[in-house]
Design an enzyme around this catalytic site. Sequence first.
Site, mmCIF file in Angstrom:
data_model
loop_
_atom_site.group_PDB
_atom_site.id
_atom_site.type_symbol
_atom_site.label_atom_id
_atom_site.label_comp_id
_atom_site.label_asym_id
_atom_site.label_seq_id
_atom_site.Cartn_x
_atom_site.Cartn_y
_atom_site.Cartn_z
ATOM 1 N N ASP A 11 23.999 9.402 55.508
ATOM 2 C CA ASP A 11 24.545 8.491 56.426
ATOM 3 C C ASP A 11 24.854 9.229 57.711
ATOM 4 O OD1 ASP A 11 26.305 7.125 58.189
ATOM 5 O OD2 ASP A 11 26.795 5.842 56.522
ATOM 6 N N LEU A 15 31.429 10.396 56.452
ATOM 7 C CA LEU A 15 32.570 9.781 55.865
ATOM 8 C C LEU A 15 33.203 8.874 57.307
ATOM 9 C CD1 LEU A 15 34.251 9.261 53.674
ATOM 10 C CD2 LEU A 15 35.607 11.101 54.320
ATOM 11 N N HIS A 16 32.848 7.467 57.006
ATOM 12 C CA HIS A 16 33.527 6.684 57.989
ATOM 13 C C HIS A 16 34.088 5.567 57.319
ATOM 14 C CE1 HIS A 16 30.180 3.879 57.460
ATOM 15 N NE2 HIS A 16 29.353 5.163 57.632
ATOM 16 N N GLY A 17 34.653 4.449 57.915
ATOM 17 C CA GLY A 17 35.489 3.255 57.235
ATOM 18 C C GLY A 17 34.682 2.550 56.131
ATOM 19 N N ALA A 20 34.749 5.008 53.470
ATOM 20 C CA ALA A 20 36.131 5.544 52.855
ATOM 21 C C ALA A 20 36.820 4.475 52.267
ATOM 22 C CB ALA A 20 36.892 5.885 54.141
#
Length: 166
Positions: A11, A15-17, A20
């Site tokens: 990705d 690390l994003h919404g 997470a």
Amino acid sequence: MTMDILLARVDSRLLHGQVATAWAKRVKPNRILVVSDSVAEDNLRKTLITQAAPPGILVNVITVEKMIRIYQDSQFDSFKVLLLTETLQDMLKLVDGGIDVSDLGIDVGSLAYAVDMTMLTDAIAVGKEEIATIRTLHERGLTVYAQKIPNDSRKDLIKMLDKNNL
């Protein structure tokens, strides 16, 4: 026994919404390992990524070489890992280094668009290098698929490349 990799995901946003929350809830890791040489050397990006960690899950940003080293170290066998790379090329380096994701395949969440790339989905852009890497991973027996969130169905990237004559 080795470290338990629960999800291997590429990705460009790391690390994003979605990762997470949705993915962490689905696979229940006790550790998120973000593997990227460039991010490991960038203190600001490293800090932002570790701050995006869901509650109760530790996040480490490490180099490709360190990931290969700790994967083979029994001291890390208790890790249940959500593995994230920024590029397909980094994921290929991990596979070449002995990281076994053959049971899982490789989930491609998003690949940022750049000039001379083709959009395969609304979130995945591929150029010559990405296409070659997807095909190499496939030749090694790995399923490479697009799945933005857990509830989405998996889309086989090899079929998408073939359909687009790429």
